[in-house]
Design an enzyme around this catalytic site. Structure first.
Site, short mmCIF file in Angstrom:
data_model
loop_
_atom_site.label_atom_id
_atom_site.label_comp_id
_atom_site.label_asym_id
_atom_site.label_seq_id
_atom_site.Cartn_x
_atom_site.Cartn_y
_atom_site.Cartn_z
N ASN A 1 68.30 39.77 174.86
CA ASN A 1 68.05 40.94 175.71
C ASN A 1 66.61 41.42 175.45
O ASN A 1 66.25 41.72 174.31
CB ASN A 1 69.08 42.02 175.34
CG ASN A 1 68.90 43.29 176.16
OD1 ASN A 1 67.80 43.76 176.34
ND2 ASN A 1 70.00 43.86 176.62
N HIS B 1 63.84 45.96 175.09
CA HIS B 1 62.99 46.80 174.23
C HIS B 1 61.56 46.31 174.12
O HIS B 1 60.70 47.02 173.59
CB HIS B 1 63.67 47.03 172.88
CG HIS B 1 64.93 47.82 173.10
ND1 HIS B 1 64.93 49.03 173.76
CD2 HIS B 1 66.22 47.54 172.84
CE1 HIS B 1 66.16 49.48 173.86
NE2 HIS B 1 66.97 48.58 173.31
N HIS C 1 68.55 44.91 181.27
CA HIS C 1 69.35 46.02 181.81
C HIS C 1 68.44 46.91 182.63
O HIS C 1 67.56 47.58 182.08
CB HIS C 1 69.96 46.79 180.63
CG HIS C 1 70.87 47.91 181.02
ND1 HIS C 1 71.53 48.67 180.08
CD2 HIS C 1 71.27 48.40 182.23
CE1 HIS C 1 72.27 49.58 180.69
NE2 HIS C 1 72.12 49.44 181.99
N ARG D 1 68.20 50.11 184.12
CA ARG D 1 68.92 51.39 184.07
C ARG D 1 68.52 52.27 185.23
O ARG D 1 67.41 52.15 185.76
CB ARG D 1 68.63 52.11 182.75
CG ARG D 1 69.12 51.36 181.52
CD ARG D 1 68.90 52.22 180.29
NE ARG D 1 69.87 53.27 180.22
CZ ARG D 1 70.94 53.30 179.43
NH1 ARG D 1 71.16 52.31 178.59
NH2 ARG D 1 71.78 54.31 179.47
N ARG E 1 64.10 53.40 182.18
CA ARG E 1 63.39 53.74 180.95
C ARG E 1 62.76 52.53 180.27
O ARG E 1 61.86 52.66 179.48
CB ARG E 1 64.33 54.47 179.97
CG ARG E 1 65.39 53.59 179.39
CD ARG E 1 66.18 54.32 178.33
NE ARG E 1 67.08 55.30 178.90
CZ ARG E 1 68.20 55.71 178.31
NH1 ARG E 1 68.52 55.24 177.13
NH2 ARG E 1 68.98 56.58 178.88
N HIS E 2 63.28 51.35 180.55
CA HIS E 2 62.62 50.16 179.99
C HIS E 2 62.35 49.13 181.09
O HIS E 2 61.26 49.07 181.63
CB HIS E 2 63.33 49.59 178.75
CG HIS E 2 64.83 49.62 178.74
ND1 HIS E 2 65.58 49.02 179.72
CD2 HIS E 2 65.71 50.18 177.87
CE1 HIS E 2 66.86 49.19 179.44
NE2 HIS E 2 66.98 49.90 178.34
N GLU F 1 72.09 43.14 183.59
CA GLU F 1 73.02 44.17 183.13
C GLU F 1 72.81 45.41 183.98
O GLU F 1 71.66 45.82 184.19
CB GLU F 1 72.69 44.45 181.66
CG GLU F 1 73.85 44.96 180.87
CD GLU F 1 73.40 45.31 179.46
OE1 GLU F 1 72.90 44.42 178.76
OE2 GLU F 1 73.55 46.48 179.09
N THR G 1 74.00 51.85 175.57
CA THR G 1 75.36 51.82 176.11
C THR G 1 76.33 52.21 175.00
O THR G 1 76.32 51.62 173.92
CB THR G 1 75.68 50.41 176.63
OG1 THR G 1 74.57 49.97 177.40
CG2 THR G 1 76.92 50.41 177.48
N GLU H 1 82.63 40.97 178.44
CA GLU H 1 81.78 41.05 177.25
C GLU H 1 82.41 42.11 176.35
O GLU H 1 82.54 43.27 176.75
CB GLU H 1 80.34 41.42 177.61
CG GLU H 1 79.47 41.49 176.37
CD GLU H 1 77.98 41.45 176.65
OE1 GLU H 1 77.56 40.74 177.57
OE2 GLU H 1 77.25 42.14 175.92
N HIS I 1 76.44 43.91 171.24
CA HIS I 1 76.04 45.28 170.92
C HIS I 1 76.00 45.47 169.40
O HIS I 1 77.02 45.34 168.74
CB HIS I 1 76.94 46.36 171.53
CG HIS I 1 76.15 47.61 171.84
ND1 HIS I 1 75.79 48.49 170.86
CD2 HIS I 1 75.60 48.07 172.98
CE1 HIS I 1 75.07 49.45 171.41
NE2 HIS I 1 74.92 49.22 172.69
N1 PXP Z 1 75.59 43.86 175.68
C1 PXP Z 1 75.55 44.97 176.42
C2 PXP Z 1 76.50 45.09 177.55
C3 PXP Z 1 74.62 46.00 176.15
O1 PXP Z 1 74.62 47.12 176.89
C4 PXP Z 1 73.70 45.81 175.11
C5 PXP Z 1 72.66 46.85 174.84
O2 PXP Z 1 71.75 46.88 175.88
C6 PXP Z 1 73.76 44.61 174.38
C7 PXP Z 1 74.72 43.67 174.67
C8 PXP Z 1 72.79 44.33 173.28
O3 PXP Z 1 72.95 45.26 172.28
P1 PXP Z 1 71.86 45.34 171.13
O4 PXP Z 1 70.57 45.75 171.77
O5 PXP Z 1 72.40 46.38 170.21
O6 PXP Z 1 71.77 43.99 170.52
#
Ligand code: PXP
Length: 253
Positions: free
Chosen positions: A12, A15, A48, A50, A54-55, A75, A106, A156, A199
């Site tokens: 992901n 960030h 993602h 949003r 924000r990102h 996402e 999330t 997921e 997550h």
């Molecule tokens: N899966 C989903 C559905 C999420 O919302 C997130 C956070 O954006 C992640 C995975 C990844 O989580 P993390 O950034 O804590 O690794």
């Protein structure tokens, strides 16, 4: 060779965009991070978009889709606005998540059972646009049953509570949260759903989850990008994949 199916790492890149946006320019670029992660072994890229942007921004989604050679997992919240964008971008996969403006990240799984009448046609439309739809759910068999009924191809499983238990390091709590994830994975796979999880996963807590044979994909963002500050993104992606593979093939953890 292990008899367990292989496990994919979805990286992901949200960030990287958070850092870029902190200065308002175009560096660091999440698309470059995606390409770098892929070169190091990432199997998918997740981003993602949003509601508050924000990102990741709309243009990042389009650029990611054009630039990367592996599946793009979009996402998103289940809103009409996101549905329209997803239908334009045509990602390979979409993961529907609950979204709350004031949350930092999330915070929990979708209440699929409680929103069935809304989600079922939503999932159908997204799937009709060619996306493999997954629903982000807590490790709760009722929500997994509902995801199947809603027509999702995958779930997921939210591993946030397991992460918190690992941070608290109370073995009973860790075991309880882990058992919920394992039971949910077995339940979902028994219904024919593809099982993903994510997550809060990091080098210390990933292996027990990666060892669950029903889980075929982990989506990891914050830890990978944070650790990349110290070790570099390619090294972190490689180490995460190695830990996942070792867990899968019965290596120590
Ligand atoms: N899966 C989903 C559905 C999420 O919302 C997130 C956070 O954006 C992640 C995975 C990844 O989580 P993390 O950034 O804590 O690794």
């Amino acid at each position: 060779m292990s008899e367990k199916p292989d496990i994919r790492l979805g990286v992901n890149v949200d960030h990287v965009a958070t850092l870029r946006n902190a200065r308002g320019g175009d560096h660091p670029d999440p698309v470059r991070a995606a390409r770098t992660a892929i070169s190091a072994g990432a199997d998918n890229i997740t981003a993602h978009l949003r509601e508050d942007r924000r990102h990741i921004r709309d243009d990042d989604m389009r650029r990611l889709k054009e630039a990367i050679s592996v599946p793009l997992n979009f996402e998103m919240a289940a809103t009409a606005e996101m549905l329209k964008i997803a239908c334009e971008v045509r990602p390979d996969a979409c993961c529907l998540v609950p979204e709350n403006r004031n949350e930092r990240t999330t915070e929990g799984g979708l209440d699929v059972a409680g929103q069935m009448a809304y989600l079922k046609p939503f999932v159908r439309e997204l799937a009709g646009a060619g996306a493999r739809v997954s629903l982000f759910v807590d490790p709760d068999p009722a929500q997994i049953d509902a995801a199947r009924e809603a027509g999702a191809a995958a779930v997921e499983i939210h591993t946030g509570a397991y992460k918190q238990a690992c941070q608290a390091t109370t073995p009973d709590r860790i075991e309880r949260e882990f058992d919920l994830i394992r039971a949910a994975a077995v339940h979902g796979a028994g219904l024919g759903l593809e099982i993903h999880a994510g997550h809060g996963l990091d080098f210390h807590n990933v292996q027990p989850v990666a060892a669950i044979p029903e889980i075929v994909e982990l989506n990891i963002g914050h830890f990978i990008m944070g650790e990349a500050v110290f070790a570099g993104l390619p090294a972190v992606v490689k180490e995460m994949k190695q830990l996942m593979r070792d867990a899968r093939t019965g290596g120590h953890y």
